[in-house]
Design an enzyme around this catalytic site. Structure first.
Site, mmCIF file in Angstrom:
data_model
loop_
_atom_site.group_PDB
_atom_site.id
_atom_site.type_symbol
_atom_site.label_atom_id
_atom_site.label_comp_id
_atom_site.label_asym_id
_atom_site.label_seq_id
_atom_site.Cartn_x
_atom_site.Cartn_y
_atom_site.Cartn_z
ATOM 1 N N CYS A 13 0.914 -1.074 -0.072
ATOM 2 C CA CYS A 13 -0.169 0.077 -0.175
ATOM 3 C C CYS A 13 0.828 1.337 0.074
ATOM 4 C CB CYS A 13 -1.027 -0.035 1.220
ATOM 5 S SG CYS A 13 -2.523 1.177 0.990
ATOM 6 N N GLY A 14 1.797 1.061 -0.876
ATOM 7 C CA GLY A 14 2.591 2.567 -1.280
ATOM 8 C C GLY A 14 1.835 3.555 -2.151
ATOM 9 N N GLY A 17 -0.317 1.381 -4.363
ATOM 10 C CA GLY A 17 -1.284 0.509 -3.772
ATOM 11 C C GLY A 17 -2.412 1.471 -3.025
ATOM 12 N N ARG A 48 4.235 -1.612 7.571
ATOM 13 C CA ARG A 48 4.301 -0.527 8.584
ATOM 14 C C ARG A 48 2.921 -0.289 8.808
ATOM 15 N NH1 ARG A 48 8.426 1.105 5.334
ATOM 16 N NH2 ARG A 48 7.250 2.682 4.246
ATOM 17 N N ILE A 137 -0.169 3.151 -19.787
ATOM 18 C CA ILE A 137 -0.182 2.832 -21.390
ATOM 19 C C ILE A 137 -0.783 1.701 -21.472
ATOM 20 C CG2 ILE A 137 1.002 2.886 -23.449
ATOM 21 C CD1 ILE A 137 2.975 4.892 -22.229
ATOM 22 N N GLY A 188 11.311 14.765 -7.877
ATOM 23 C CA GLY A 188 10.782 13.674 -7.488
ATOM 24 C C GLY A 188 10.709 12.688 -8.591
ATOM 25 N N LYS A 206 11.663 -4.438 -18.232
ATOM 26 C CA LYS A 206 10.425 -4.422 -19.255
ATOM 27 C C LYS A 206 10.575 -4.958 -20.471
ATOM 28 C CE LYS A 206 9.367 -0.248 -16.512
ATOM 29 N NZ LYS A 206 9.436 1.335 -16.305
#
Length: 429
Positions: A13-14, A17, A48, A137, A188, A206
């Site tokens: 769940c970053g 997620g 966490r 995409i 970022g 990929k």
């Protein structure tokens, strides 16, 4: 319409997620209508548990992903943990308990895709992974389904947004590599440790996935030739501009002319400004596909980020849930061609070589002889000299990579060659 909800376990769940959970909640009614049954987030496995996750019921949070998968009522698992372990074990566990899987894990699929496909097939379950390549995409499904009746000969693309941002800034502003990387980090786009991106590891994973799908053969991560872009300089961009080109970090996958083998590679390359990939800016991705019947196709869009990647995950979730309701599965691995992956030395392309040489008569003749002795034909030469020092830029015709490597090795041994400043492949012509 079925009233019992299809239950989903979210593993991780970053950034991605949390967006998946948000969309599942805010678009619940639409998802129900599109699937034909309610879909319910039944549990969220995290490392966490104390972290505040806005919009997610704390009662759903668990640190025991294995127990979540084994509890007996989960229909689909969404794996957005990344990395090899524990993701591999958790996906295998899901299959063992009758759970189909949606994954965004490019590294795992590039390394162990064959084994995971086999496990899914044996269990009669789905393994979908649109989000593993190029973010939002639509690419894997068109290759795997829409073009399933065609013959794909070449796939060439920009599949890493961080590197494209850096190279785009170098091109637009004349900045050096480190300066452009610092800007990407501040905004970022680049991680604190950008190695996976700038050294081509991310793109290579990929590339392995795309090559396997495009050519119906198994291509492992180790089969992909890889070069990073940390040595690309402002001088390289200046040379590229003189040629009417720019520089991109490309994944290039090709079927041999005789159809008996394939190649897969990731490296920086000069491409003409007239090529569609040359205009891909900032952190965007684009993949250029050449098929026998369909011709040339290009897929373009945001290749990373929480919301774009979650969009691809949710698209897979809808497809997998529909399959569950129909008691069917979607397409699995297609590896019937069993084509070998040729080494990089067999690749034929053009080259841009920049040499630091002594500024005296006969140097150009020596260099030209060296190219000729290794079977590499010269297209153009540009020489600049001052105060006993000179730079010599050679652009070749198409030649095998092994021949070029032999030429460069011989050039380094010439007394008149002070150094090989840069070697860049020229693609897209």
């Amino acid at each position: 319409m079925r009233t019992r909800p299809l239950k989903v376990a979210l593993l991780g769940c970053g950034v991605v997620g949390s967006e998946v959970a948000r969309i599942m909640t805010t678009h619940a009614d639409d998802l129900t209508a599109r699937i034909g049954a309610p879909v319910e987030l039944a549990g969220v496995a995290v490392r966490r548990p104390s972290k505040v996750r806005e919009g997610i019921d704390p009662a759903l949070i668990t640190t025991d992903a294995t127990a979540l998968l084994k509890r007996g009522d989960i229909d689909v698992a969404i794996e957005v943990i990344g990395g090899i372990e524990p993701a591999r074990t958790l996906i295998t566990t899901a299959f063992e308990h009758g759970i189909s899987v949606v994954s965004a894990n490019k590294a795992l699929l590039a390394q162990d895709g064959a084994a995971l496909h086999a496990a899914a097939g044996q269990a009669g379950l789905d393994l979908y992974y649109e989000a593993a390549v190029a973010g939002a995409i639509p690419l894997i499904r068109p290759l795997r389904e829409s073009l399933a009746g065609d013959k794909i000969n070449r796939v060439m693309g920009i599949v890493n947004g961080t590197t494209n941002f850096i190279l785009d800034k170098m091109d637009a502003t004349g900045a050096g590599y480190q300066e452009a990387l610092d800007e990407a980090t501040a905004l970022g786009y680049a991680e604190a440790d950008p190695t996976a991106d700038v050294e081509g590891y991310d793109a290579a994973a990929k590339a392995a996935i795309l090559a396997g799908i495009a050519f119906h053969t198994r291509v492992h991560l180790d089969d992909v030739y890889r070069e990073g872009m940390t040595e690309v300089s402002a001088a390289d961009f200046a040379s590229a501009k003189r040629m009417g080109c720019t520089i991109k970090l490309l994944a290039i996958l090709e079927r041999a002319a005789d159809g008996e083998s394939v190649t897969a590679r990731v490296h920086p390359a000069m491409i003409p400004l007239s090529h569609p990939l040359a205009s891909v800016r900032e952190a965007y991705n684009a993949v250029f596909v050449e098929a026998e019947a369909a011709g040339r196709l290009m897929f373009y869009g945001p290749g990373a980020g929480g919301a774009p990647t979650a969009s691809a995950v949710l698209g897979d979730l809808v497809a997998v849930c529909r399959n569950k309701l129909a008691e069917a599965t979607g397409p699995g691995e297609s590896a019937y061609t069993q084509l070998p992956v040729s080494p990089m030395g067999d690749v034929v392309t053009r080259y841009h070589i920049s040499l630091d040489v002594a500024d005296k008569p006969g140097v150009l003749a020596q260099v030209a002889t060296c190219f000729a002795e290794h079977g590499v034909s010269i297209d153009t030469v540009r020489q600049q000299g001052k105060d006993g020092e000179a730079s010599l830029v050679v652009v070749t015709h198409r030649a095998p990579d092994a021949s070029l490597s032999g030429t460069v090795e011989a050039l380094r041994k010439l007394d008149t060659v002070r150094g090989v400043a840069s070697i860049m492949r020229v693609e897209g012509e």
